[in-house]
Design a protein around this motif. Structure first.
Motif, short mmCIF file in Angstrom:
data_model
loop_
_atom_site.label_atom_id
_atom_site.label_comp_id
_atom_site.label_asym_id
_atom_site.label_seq_id
_atom_site.Cartn_x
_atom_site.Cartn_y
_atom_site.Cartn_z
N THR A 64 0.83 -1.19 0.19
CA THR A 64 -0.02 0.00 0.02
C THR A 64 0.93 1.26 -0.17
OG1 THR A 64 -1.89 -0.98 1.15
CG2 THR A 64 -1.50 1.23 1.33
N THR A 65 1.95 1.10 0.78
CA THR A 65 2.93 2.33 0.57
C THR A 65 3.32 2.66 -0.88
OG1 THR A 65 3.54 2.02 2.99
CG2 THR A 65 5.12 3.35 1.60
N ARG A 113 0.54 4.49 -2.49
CA ARG A 113 0.37 5.84 -2.24
C ARG A 113 1.48 6.77 -2.54
NH1 ARG A 113 -2.66 7.26 1.99
NH2 ARG A 113 -1.25 8.97 2.63
N CYS A 114 2.84 6.02 -2.84
CA CYS A 114 3.94 6.84 -3.49
C CYS A 114 3.69 6.98 -4.94
CB CYS A 114 5.28 6.01 -3.43
SG CYS A 114 6.04 5.85 -1.68
N PHE A 129 0.71 10.52 -2.70
CA PHE A 129 0.47 10.73 -1.51
C PHE A 129 1.46 10.79 -0.12
CE2 PHE A 129 -3.94 8.65 -2.61
CZ PHE A 129 -4.46 9.97 -3.20
N GLU A 130 2.50 10.20 -0.73
CA GLU A 130 3.90 9.89 0.02
C GLU A 130 4.72 10.35 -1.02
OE1 GLU A 130 4.14 9.13 3.19
OE2 GLU A 130 2.07 8.21 3.47
N ALA A 165 -0.16 15.21 -5.97
CA ALA A 165 -1.01 13.95 -6.46
C ALA A 165 -2.22 14.74 -7.51
CB ALA A 165 -1.85 13.55 -5.36
N ASP A 170 -6.93 0.44 -4.78
CA ASP A 170 -6.28 -0.11 -3.22
C ASP A 170 -7.32 -1.00 -2.53
OD1 ASP A 170 -4.91 -0.47 -0.66
OD2 ASP A 170 -5.57 1.59 -0.40
#
Length: 349
Positions: free
Chosen positions: A43-44, A47-48, A52-53, A76, A160
């Protein structure tokens, strides 16, 4: 050219490294999946990609645009990436049509309505435009969320754990249907899931993740039949490792018979007498009344067309076997079995 490329991506939360030097490439129109247990970093990574990250190291490129690198980070909202979340995130006060049209406000009204109608047909919900989310089933709500994400024609779609709130029987079927919808739209997508059935039903390429790294990026068929390491072999599908010994010439002897040398490169370094662990899948062990080799039925699970038997060999080793359900044997019975392996998978003990 790849539509999505990640090069040596790394990210940590404090001193805890979650993603560790991860690389992958996804071609235009291809559906990829990051598959792995909770906490593996999948999930990380998503998000990258979404923005979001901000990764600590590495590069993310979408099409011909580098959206994340040590030199810069595209926000984003400027990445033209769609997202489908686990909880759908539909607006309860808006109709199905209004939910789908939410990201199309820049379009002229006639074009917006035409796109909404097109998407309703694409996701199999024509005639549902005026309904509200609470009037739909979970699977229908997920289709609306997918249509909304596809509306602006994103260059990349991220999903996701999109089926995790649905019942088990619906997940695999909806995953296959969503895959067909994405291919019909020509959309490149990345799915994140812990469920291999969803991954195999939907994705062209699957990356099995462990400790922030991709252990193997391959087709579902190769992950099952040609796992790159023991973690992948254990995580994908069902199976049991049995003891084997390398024979002169590279063949392997196990309790149930002799097997040819595995195709894996590592097998070339094995020597006669080496101990190895051989993976036996349930479909490798065949029930055969004519066989002289027998095993005791320890347990069985009814699956409709098949039984999944747990069988105990003479040595005490248990193996699994898929048997047509008209062969109904009670625990304690002995049944004949034989091996039917197309792919020998073995690792050094």
């Amino acid at each position: 050219m790849a539509l999505l490329e990640l090069r040596q991506l790394s990210h940590a939360y404090g001193k805890h490294t979650v993603v560790d030097g991860l690389s992958l490439r996804l071609a235009p129109g291809e559906i990829g999946c990051l598959l792995g247990p909770s906490g593996c970093g999948k999930t990380t990574v998503l998000r990258c990609i979404a923005g979001f990250e901000r990764p600590d190291a590495g590069l993310i490129q979408v099409g011909d645009e580098v959206v994340s690198s040590p030199a810069g980070h595209v926000p984003a909202e400027r990445r033209r990436i769609g997202m489908v979340f686990q909880d759908y995130s539909l607006f309860p006060h808006l109709s199905v049509a209004a939910n789908i049209a939410f990201g199309l406000r820049a379009m002229a009204p006639a074009a917006r309505k035409a796109r909404v109608d097109e998407l309703l047909v694409l996701v199999g919900l024509p005639g549902h435009a005026d309904k509200y989310p609470h009037e739909l089933s979970g699977g229908q709500q997920q289709r609306v969320a997918l249509a909304r994400a596809l509306g602006p024609r994103p260059r990349l779609l991220l999903l996701d754990e999109p089926f995790s709130s649905l019942d088990v029987d619906l997940r695999e079927r909806l995953a296959a249907e969503v895959g067909a919808i994405l291919r019909a739209e020509g959309t490149t997508a990345v799915l994140v899931t812990h469920d291999q059935h969803e991954a195999f039903a939907m994705a062209d390429q699957v990356g099995v993740m462990h400790n922030g790294q991709i252990q193997q990026w391959d087709t579902p068929y190769n992950l099952y039949h040609r796992p790159a390491n023991r973690f992948v072999a254990d995580f994908v599908g069902q199976g049991v490792f049995v003891h084997g010994q390398v024979l002169p010439g590279g063949a392997i002897r196990i309790e149930l018979g002799d097997l040819p040398q595995p195709a894996a490169d590592s097998a070339a370094s094995w020597r006669s007498g080496d101990a190895v662990s051989v993976l036996l899948r349930p479909d490798d062990v065949v029930h055969d009344d004519a066989s002289e080799v027998t095993a005791e039925v320890v347990a069985k699970a009814f699956r409709g067309a098949e039984f999944l038997y747990t069988l105990r060999l003479e040595s005490g080793q248990d193996v699994l076997s898929l048997v047509p359900s008209h062969h109904d044997h009670a625990p304690g019975e002995r049944i004949g079995i034989r091996l039917d392996l197309d792919h020998v998978v073995a690792f050094a003990s």
